[in-house]
Design a protein around this motif. Sequence first.
Motif, PDB file in Angstrom:
ATOM      1  N   LYS A 276       0.816  -1.216   0.000  1.00  0.00           N
ATOM      2  CA  LYS A 276       0.000   0.000   0.000  1.00  0.00           C
ATOM      3  C   LYS A 276       0.855   1.275   0.000  1.00  0.00           C
ATOM      4  N   ILE A 277       0.471   2.215  -0.873  1.00  0.00           N
ATOM      5  CA  ILE A 277       1.135   3.514  -0.974  1.00  0.00           C
ATOM      6  C   ILE A 277       0.110   4.579  -0.605  1.00  0.00           C
ATOM      7  N   LEU A 278       0.378   5.313   0.470  1.00  0.00           N
ATOM      8  CA  LEU A 278      -0.613   6.252   0.986  1.00  0.00           C
ATOM      9  C   LEU A 278      -0.394   7.690   0.535  1.00  0.00           C
ATOM     10  N   ASP A 279       0.734   7.952  -0.148  1.00  0.00           N
ATOM     11  CA  ASP A 279       1.021   9.334  -0.532  1.00  0.00           C
ATOM     12  C   ASP A 279       1.116   9.529  -2.045  1.00  0.00           C
ATOM     13  N   TRP A 280       0.449   8.656  -2.815  1.00  0.00           N
ATOM     14  CA  TRP A 280       0.428   8.793  -4.275  1.00  0.00           C
ATOM     15  C   TRP A 280      -0.326  10.072  -4.643  1.00  0.00           C
ATOM     16  N   LYS A 281       0.263  10.897  -5.493  1.00  0.00           N
ATOM     17  CA  LYS A 281      -0.356  12.170  -5.877  1.00  0.00           C
ATOM     18  C   LYS A 281      -1.207  12.001  -7.134  1.00  0.00           C
ATOM     19  N   LEU A 282      -2.469  12.348  -6.995  1.00  0.00           N
ATOM     20  CA  LEU A 282      -3.378  12.366  -8.130  1.00  0.00           C
ATOM     21  C   LEU A 282      -3.267  13.718  -8.845  1.00  0.00           C
ATOM     22  N   PRO A 283      -3.845  13.853 -10.034  1.00  0.00           N
ATOM     23  CA  PRO A 283      -3.802  15.145 -10.726  1.00  0.00           C
ATOM     24  C   PRO A 283      -4.427  16.256  -9.892  1.00  0.00           C
TER      25      PRO A 283
END
Length: 319
Positions: A276-283
Amino acid sequence: MPAVSLIRANSYDRQILQASLENLLAPLGGISAFVKKGDRVLLKPNLLTGSRPTKECVTRPELVYCVAKMVIEAGGKPFLGDSPAFGSAMGVAKANGYLPLLEELNLPVVEFQGKRYQTVSEDFNHLRICKEAMEADAVINLPKLKSHVQLTATMGVKNLFGCVPGKMKAWWHMEAGKDSARFGQMLVETARTINPNLTILDGIIGHEGNGPSGGEPKFLGILGASDDVFALDRTVVEIINVDPALVPTVAAAMRLGLCSNLEAIDFPLLHPEILKILDWKLPENMMPIDFGMPRVIKSTFRHFYIRFIKERMGAYAGK
């Protein structure tokens, strides 16, 4: 029950990556489960653009090299193909450092040509798909994990949009209008029609933010693989902690019963919860599916209008 193989991987060094890929594919039967001796095998990376070679906008050439080498060792005949919206597959490949690896393996690059094929849903039969993918003995789909300003995230299903020849992509956008759900279903129907034998996701370094090209690299340290592209995409949105309903391709696949909850997927190696990656940046700002009339659409209209006039003139001349 579809199986999705997931591992941690932290290097594009070819020797290390080769070992990682062998470990990744082992639970799925290895490369020989997908490639037979003499098979013509299309390798379909994401060759989005040649303008940002250090920003991880495209599938890494090292990954394509290692997969091609495995195909050759299994007795297959790999070739590389894609259909960038701007430029050629070879041009984008060169700009992203593919050429030395292509030459080392004598790996051909093809430019896609379109043809109409019957899709599962008759509603989309008028749309063209490249014959190079449809007529290959096997298709290995090699997407890059990226955020996307129109589709939230781009993975295996969206990567197969590259099997729609060049400027025809603009027509697909116009066909969908502002309906992201319809566009998502178009992409799903394309994936169903192409039916890739294997999808391997390049998630060692992803591309987050204002993708598919305007974001920034992010180290993730992940490789994923499956013979079910819909199950793989459903798994990846879980890893990056994104609601599946926000990704039109995943939402459409779920509506059509092509993928469901994680409980219906087998994970022979790592479970997505571990990755799990909790800091993925969306557009930061999403864009509509029909992005107006950019240059590609105008030039497409011009191309078809000129061809139409020539055909009509020829018809009159023949009377």
